[in-house]
Design a protein around this motif. Structure first.
Motif, PDB file in Angstrom:
ATOM      1  N   HIS A 102       0.834  -1.210   0.000  1.00  0.00           N
ATOM      2  CA  HIS A 102       0.000   0.000   0.000  1.00  0.00           C
ATOM      3  C   HIS A 102       0.862   1.251   0.000  1.00  0.00           C
ATOM      4  O   HIS A 102       1.849   1.319   0.746  1.00  0.00           O
ATOM      5  N   ASP A 103       0.477   2.222  -0.799  1.00  0.00           N
ATOM      6  CA  ASP A 103       1.045   3.551  -0.599  1.00  0.00           C
ATOM      7  C   ASP A 103       0.542   4.058   0.759  1.00  0.00           C
ATOM      8  O   ASP A 103      -0.585   3.740   1.169  1.00  0.00           O
ATOM      9  N   MET A 104       1.391   4.834   1.437  1.00  0.00           N
ATOM     10  CA  MET A 104       1.052   5.293   2.780  1.00  0.00           C
ATOM     11  C   MET A 104       1.152   6.809   2.851  1.00  0.00           C
ATOM     12  O   MET A 104       1.985   7.420   2.151  1.00  0.00           O
ATOM     13  N   GLY A 105       0.339   7.395   3.704  1.00  0.00           N
ATOM     14  CA  GLY A 105       0.370   8.842   3.832  1.00  0.00           C
ATOM     15  C   GLY A 105       0.348   9.303   5.278  1.00  0.00           C
ATOM     16  O   GLY A 105      -0.028   8.542   6.175  1.00  0.00           O
ATOM     17  N   TRP A 106       0.793  10.537   5.460  1.00  0.00           N
ATOM     18  CA  TRP A 106       0.670  11.223   6.745  1.00  0.00           C
ATOM     19  C   TRP A 106      -0.179  12.477   6.527  1.00  0.00           C
ATOM     20  O   TRP A 106       0.025  13.228   5.545  1.00  0.00           O
ATOM     21  N   PHE A 107      -1.104  12.680   7.429  1.00  0.00           N
ATOM     22  CA  PHE A 107      -1.954  13.861   7.407  1.00  0.00           C
ATOM     23  C   PHE A 107      -1.906  14.501   8.789  1.00  0.00           C
ATOM     24  O   PHE A 107      -1.460  13.877   9.755  1.00  0.00           O
ATOM     25  N   ARG A 108      -2.390  15.716   8.882  1.00  0.00           N
ATOM     26  CA  ARG A 108      -2.458  16.370  10.180  1.00  0.00           C
ATOM     27  C   ARG A 108      -3.698  17.246  10.243  1.00  0.00           C
ATOM     28  O   ARG A 108      -4.228  17.679   9.217  1.00  0.00           O
ATOM     29  N   GLN A 109      -4.142  17.459  11.466  1.00  0.00           N
ATOM     30  CA  GLN A 109      -5.300  18.319  11.671  1.00  0.00           C
ATOM     31  C   GLN A 109      -5.066  19.167  12.907  1.00  0.00           C
ATOM     32  O   GLN A 109      -4.897  18.631  14.019  1.00  0.00           O
ATOM     33  N   VAL A 151       0.269  15.855   4.489  1.00  0.00           N
ATOM     34  CA  VAL A 151       1.625  16.189   4.910  1.00  0.00           C
ATOM     35  C   VAL A 151       2.656  15.521   3.996  1.00  0.00           C
ATOM     36  O   VAL A 151       3.520  16.178   3.433  1.00  0.00           O
ATOM     37  N   ALA A 152       2.548  14.209   3.857  1.00  0.00           N
ATOM     38  CA  ALA A 152       3.541  13.471   3.072  1.00  0.00           C
ATOM     39  C   ALA A 152       2.974  12.121   2.685  1.00  0.00           C
ATOM     40  O   ALA A 152       2.043  11.619   3.315  1.00  0.00           O
ATOM     41  N   ALA A 153       3.550  11.535   1.660  1.00  0.00           N
ATOM     42  CA  ALA A 153       3.155  10.192   1.242  1.00  0.00           C
ATOM     43  C   ALA A 153       4.364   9.472   0.664  1.00  0.00           C
ATOM     44  O   ALA A 153       5.340  10.103   0.233  1.00  0.00           O
ATOM     45  N   ILE A 154       4.256   8.157   0.674  1.00  0.00           N
ATOM     46  CA  ILE A 154       5.349   7.330   0.164  1.00  0.00           C
ATOM     47  C   ILE A 154       4.748   6.150  -0.573  1.00  0.00           C
ATOM     48  O   ILE A 154       3.737   5.586  -0.168  1.00  0.00           O
ATOM     49  N   SER A 155       5.377   5.781  -1.665  1.00  0.00           N
ATOM     50  CA  SER A 155       4.897   4.650  -2.452  1.00  0.00           C
ATOM     51  C   SER A 155       5.132   3.347  -1.702  1.00  0.00           C
ATOM     52  O   SER A 155       5.923   3.288  -0.759  1.00  0.00           O
ATOM     53  N   THR A 169       1.981  22.431  14.759  1.00  0.00           N
ATOM     54  CA  THR A 169       1.191  21.853  15.851  1.00  0.00           C
ATOM     55  C   THR A 169      -0.123  21.281  15.321  1.00  0.00           C
ATOM     56  O   THR A 169      -0.885  21.974  14.648  1.00  0.00           O
ATOM     57  N   ALA A 170      -0.351  20.018  15.604  1.00  0.00           N
ATOM     58  CA  ALA A 170      -1.538  19.332  15.095  1.00  0.00           C
ATOM     59  C   ALA A 170      -1.530  17.895  15.612  1.00  0.00           C
ATOM     60  O   ALA A 170      -0.527  17.433  16.173  1.00  0.00           O
ATOM     61  N   VAL A 171      -2.640  17.224  15.382  1.00  0.00           N
ATOM     62  CA  VAL A 171      -2.673  15.773  15.551  1.00  0.00           C
ATOM     63  C   VAL A 171      -2.275  15.165  14.207  1.00  0.00           C
ATOM     64  O   VAL A 171      -2.835  15.526  13.171  1.00  0.00           O
ATOM     65  N   TYR A 172      -1.297  14.280  14.247  1.00  0.00           N
ATOM     66  CA  TYR A 172      -0.780  13.661  13.030  1.00  0.00           C
ATOM     67  C   TYR A 172      -1.327  12.241  12.893  1.00  0.00           C
ATOM     68  O   TYR A 172      -1.298  11.466  13.856  1.00  0.00           O
ATOM     69  N   TYR A 173      -1.781  11.937  11.697  1.00  0.00           N
ATOM     70  CA  TYR A 173      -2.373  10.637  11.406  1.00  0.00           C
ATOM     71  C   TYR A 173      -1.613   9.949  10.280  1.00  0.00           C
ATOM     72  O   TYR A 173      -1.231  10.597   9.301  1.00  0.00           O
ATOM     73  N   CYS A 174      -1.433   8.650  10.422  1.00  0.00           N
ATOM     74  CA  CYS A 174      -0.927   7.875   9.295  1.00  0.00           C
ATOM     75  C   CYS A 174      -2.102   7.145   8.660  1.00  0.00           C
ATOM     76  O   CYS A 174      -3.103   6.865   9.319  1.00  0.00           O
ATOM     77  N   ALA A 175      -1.964   6.865   7.385  1.00  0.00           N
ATOM     78  CA  ALA A 175      -3.049   6.220   6.656  1.00  0.00           C
ATOM     79  C   ALA A 175      -2.481   5.332   5.562  1.00  0.00           C
ATOM     80  O   ALA A 175      -1.412   5.614   5.010  1.00  0.00           O
TER      81      ALA A 175
END
Length: 125
Positions: free
Chosen positions: A30-37, A46-50, A89-95
């Motif tokens: 799976h490609d994976m990503g980081w998001f923040r809120q 925020v970022a993603a990786i293959s 500053t945020a809550v960071y989520y991986c997906a």
């Protein structure tokens, strides 16, 4: 199935390393990503990786400061954050990406099928 960790309180200019660990299934394909809120704001990419780790992408706001990496043998994805700013500053989520996630829509959180619970990052000025 996805557990983010490594958040905390850091002064501006400091560094943190977030880690996302998968359990119960492998996300090595799976490609994976980081998001923040941040409070009162929309979730943002925020970022993603293959899946192979050979390709990455970053939001303009973190480019040059953040680095995403993965270790498929350990089923982990990391986000190394440097030169942190109060606006980080945020809550960071991986997906983990779903079947409709492609390189062209890595920024779109709706294309991710699995989400971790989030880890708080607070950067003081």
């Amino acid at each position: 199935q996805l557990q983010a960790s490594g958040g905390g309180l850091v002064q501006a200019g400091g560094s943190l390393r977030l880690s996302c660990a998968a359990s119960g299934r492998t996300f090595s394909t799976h490609d994976m990503g980081w998001f923040r809120q941040a409070p009162g704001k929309e979730r943002e990419f925020v970022a993603a990786i293959s899946w192979s780790g050979s390709d990455t992408d970053y939001a303009d706001s973190v480019k040059g400061r953040f680095t995403v990496s993965r270790d498929n043998a350990k089923n982990t994805v990391d986000l190394q954050m440097a030169s942190l700013k109060p606006e980080d500053t945020a809550v960071y989520y991986c997906a983990a990406g779903g079947p409709r996630l492609y390189r062209s829509n890595w920024y779109d959180g709706d294309k991710y099928a699995y989400w971790g619970q989030g880890t708080q990052v607070t950067v003081s000025s």
